[in-house]
Design a protein around this motif. Structure first.
Motif: not given
Length: 102
Positions: A1-5, A22-24, A33-34, A66-69
Motif C-alpha cells: 500500500m503506497k500513499l501518495k500525499n 507511536a502513531y502515524l 495510518i499505522t 513501517k513508514i518506509k514501507q
C-alpha cells in the motif's frame, strides 16, 4: 500500500505509565495510518522492560520501517506535551536512522 500525499503526515508520541506508543496520523482524513507500541506483539517479544530509552528506540525503529514501507519520506514529529528528551528523543532518533525526515 503506497500513499501518495503531497502533504505531510504526523507522527504522534504518547506515553502512559507503563508503555510508549507511536502513531502515524493523517489529520486530513482523521485516521491513524499505522502505529507501533510496547503493547504490539512484534515488539513485546524483543523487549525486557516496558518503558525505557532502549525500548523507545525499538519502537522508533519499528515505526520507521513501517513508514518506509508506505513510501513516505517526510513527516511532522508531534511530541505532544512531552519534552524532547529521554524516550521521546530515542523514538525520534531511531525513526530518523531509518531515513524518515522531520
Amino acid at each position: 500500500m503506497k500513499l501518495k500525499n503531497t502533504k505531510k503526515l504526523r507522527l504522534y508520541i504518547f506515553k502512559s505509565n507503563k508503555h510508549i506508543y507511536a502513531y502515524l496520523i493523517d489529520d486530513e482524513k482523521q485516521k491513524i495510518i499505522t502505529s507501533s507500541s510496547t503493547v504490539s506483539t512484534e515488539i513485546r517479544n524483543k523487549i525486557k522492560s516496558l518503558k525505557n530509552c532502549a525500548t523507545a528506540q525499538i519502537v522508533g525503529t519499528h515505526m520507521g520501517v513501517k513508514i518506509k514501507q508506505l513510501g513516505i519520506k517526510e513527516i511532522i514529529f508531534d511530541r505532544g506535551k512531552h519534552l524532547y528528551h529521554g524516550q521521546v528523543k530515542a523514538v525520534a532518533e531511531a525513526t530518523r536512522k531509518e531515513g524518515i525526515i522531520f
